[in-house]
Design a protein around this motif. Structure first.
Motif, mmCIF file in Angstrom:
data_model
loop_
_atom_site.group_PDB
_atom_site.id
_atom_site.type_symbol
_atom_site.label_atom_id
_atom_site.label_comp_id
_atom_site.label_asym_id
_atom_site.label_seq_id
_atom_site.Cartn_x
_atom_site.Cartn_y
_atom_site.Cartn_z
ATOM 1 N N LYS A 196 0.826 -1.206 0.000
ATOM 2 C CA LYS A 196 0.000 0.000 0.000
ATOM 3 C C LYS A 196 0.862 1.259 0.000
ATOM 4 O O LYS A 196 0.584 2.236 -0.722
ATOM 5 N N LYS A 199 2.370 1.653 -3.381
ATOM 6 C CA LYS A 199 1.360 2.137 -4.316
ATOM 7 C C LYS A 199 1.126 3.634 -4.142
ATOM 8 O O LYS A 199 1.018 4.382 -5.141
ATOM 9 N N GLU A 203 1.801 6.563 -6.905
ATOM 10 C CA GLU A 203 0.729 7.487 -7.320
ATOM 11 C C GLU A 203 1.169 8.934 -7.142
ATOM 12 O O GLU A 203 0.875 9.803 -7.977
#
Length: 209
Positions: A196, A199, A203
């Motif tokens: 997470k 990620k 992003e």
């Protein structure tokens, strides 16, 4: 209970978890078999114990008639009755053997009687028969009591194994499996958290571009 120090000695791998699960399944099966065997042994022990009590009661019933008849012969023949009895009675042979009772080896005795009879004096024939029956009952009692002792030892040994499986081995294996699962769940949560974060970082970089 399994502590953290013991968990450290266990390799936290899937293979180790599979191995522990197989050991737990085997331990549960062995525990079930031993409990069934313990029940059978206890039932056989009680049966042999009742038989032993019955044989002891039979001996108590046989002793007095043999004693009374022996005392009567002693009054008729005097002290020579023992020599007469020895000369007119063929020797009995006792053969030591072993029996298997529910997988438990126990000592036994086989009484072999002579086929032919010697000429006997008046009154000795009945005394021989009564004494022989008493001797046979004593041997049977000895066999029954030896079986009781052997079964008692086996019950004690089997009970120790059942208790060891029930209170030590199975709980220990279950705890080890539980701790390994907790370890794997923790790794999975850490891995999800790491993915997470990666990620989110990707992003943010994408937005900056």
């Amino acid at each position: 209970m399994v502590g953290l120090s013991q968990l450290q000695r266990i390799r936290p791998t899937k293979i180790e978890l599979i191995r522990l699960r197989r050991q737990l399944v085997l331990a549960v099966k062995v525990h079930k078999v031993l409990r069934e065997r313990l029940t059978i042994l206890v039932n056989e022990f009680l049966s042999q114990l009742r038989e032993s009590v019955e044989k002891r009661r039979k001996i108590n019933e046989l002793i007095l008639p043999v004693y009374n008849r022996g005392a009567g012969l002693l009054g008729v023949y005097g002290e020579n009755v023992f020599q007469l009895f020895h000369r007119t009675t063929l020797g009995l042979t006792c053969v030591l053997t072993s029996e298997n009772i529910m997988g438990v080896s126990t000592r036994s005795v086989v009484l072999r009687r002579p086929v032919e009879d010697k000429a006997v004096y008046a009154g000795l024939k009945d005394f021989q028969a009564q004494a022989s029956e008493l001797l046979k009952a004593i041997i049977e009692l000895g066999k029954a009591e030896e079986a009781v002792l052997a079964l008692g030892r086996e019950i004690k040994s089997t009970k120790r194994r059942v208790n060891a499986l029930n209170y030590i081995i199975i709980p220990r294996l279950s705890q080890q499996i539980r701790l390994l699962r907790m370890k794997f769940d923790e790794r999975e949560r850490e891995e999800k958290s790491r993915l997470k974060r990666v990620k989110n970082i990707l992003e943010k970089r994408k937005k900056l571009e």
